[in-house]
Design an enzyme around this catalytic site. Structure first.
Site, PDB file in Angstrom:
ATOM      1  CE1 TYR A 151      32.353  28.067   4.471  1.00 26.84           C
ATOM      2  CE2 TYR A 151      31.371  29.121   6.395  1.00 26.84           C
ATOM      3  CZ  TYR A 151      31.329  28.160   5.402  1.00 26.84           C
ATOM      4  OH  TYR A 151      30.267  27.296   5.330  1.00 26.84           O
ATOM      5  CE  LYS A 155      29.543  28.664   2.244  1.00 26.79           C
ATOM      6  NZ  LYS A 155      29.080  27.791   1.148  1.00 26.79           N
TER       7      LYS A 155
END
Length: 275
Positions: A151, A155
């Protein structure tokens, strides 16, 4: 006049959570909205709610990591409303998993949705967008969050996409920014280290502002909005001093680190547990 009157906007992942809040707030402020979501039933519920309240909304179901579905969302907007002025790349997933125990298939799915979905929708939108605004969904997890490395990587990519697209599209009058929010959603519930936060509706005014002409001078920014605190995040930059030498070897490099180069605390240390 409503701040988004006359504008047509695509919001991905708008069936629930942050996406739903962004779509309904934009519609309340005058925008005609395309509701994209993998769950057509949820997307239709949001569109029906907007219509019931006197707004304009249509549905474009499908996964944005499929480039044809990303293009379909944009085509739906131009067909229904004659234009596209805004894109909110909200669709995304997250999960917690320690390195060494993560599932490669799950990693791939996350990167495809979070990164490729953003790229595909942006690539499709700018072909039809004459002037306008793109808002990406970033996260402070981009600095590196333990047990969420996939994750975090996604990002970090969003931050790079935002900066690169903003630079490239500036002359075309298309602004690109990213918001890095904290809100209570399904994804935050899955995060065992999530801090207390407000509902998704608290983040929506920032996205509506960035979609509007009031933000005409704002582009290439990473904007943190969490628990009532709003600030712009610094971009990656060199830290002095910059040492020059005609020839570097292991010993001279070691000496430089021991005597002159002071390593910076990792960002996740400065932020505590990164989000």
């Amino acid at each position: 006049m409503a701040i988004l009157a006359g504008k047509a906007v695509v919001v991905t992942g708008a069936g629930q959570g942050l996406g739903r809040a962004f779509a309904t707030h934009a519609a309340h402020n005058g925008a005609a909205v395309v509701i994209n979501d993998v769950d057509e039933r949820l997307a239709k519920q949001v569109a029906d709610l907007i219509t019931l309240q006197g707004g304009k909304a249509v549905v474009s179901p499908g996964p944005v990591q499929d480039p044809e579905q990303a293009q379909a969302a944009v085509d739906t907007c131009t067909a229904a409303f004659g234009r596209i002025d805004g894109l909110v790349n909200n669709a995304g997933i997250r999960y917690q998993a320690e390195l060494g125990q993560d599932d490669p298939a799950r990693m791939r799915e996350l990167i495809e949705i979070n990164v490729l979905g953003t790229l595909y929708c942006t690539n499709a939108a700018v072909q039809s967008m004459r002037r306008g605004s793109i808002v990406n969904l970033g996260s402070v997890a981009m600095v590196g969050q333990p047990a969420a490395v996939a994750y975090s990587a996604s990002k970090g990519a969003i931050a790079s996409i935002t900066a690169g697209a903003a630079a490239e599209l500036q002359e075309k009058g298309i602004r690109v920014n990213a918001v890095c929010p904290i809100a209570s959603t399904r994804m935050s519930v899955a995060d065992t280290k999530a801090v207390p936060s407000g509902p998704p509706e608290t983040i929506a005014p920032l996205v509506t502002y960035l979609l509007s002409d009031h933000a005409a001078k704002i582009t290439g920014q990473l904007i943190r909005f969490a628990n009532g605190a709003l600030h712009v995040m610094g971009q990656t930059s060199p830290k002095g001093p910059v040492l020059e030498n005609d020839e570097w070897d292991v010993d001279s490099i070691a000496e430089a680190f021991e005597r002159q180069l002071e390593p910076e605390d990792p960002a996740w240390v400065r932020w505590g547990v990164a989000r």
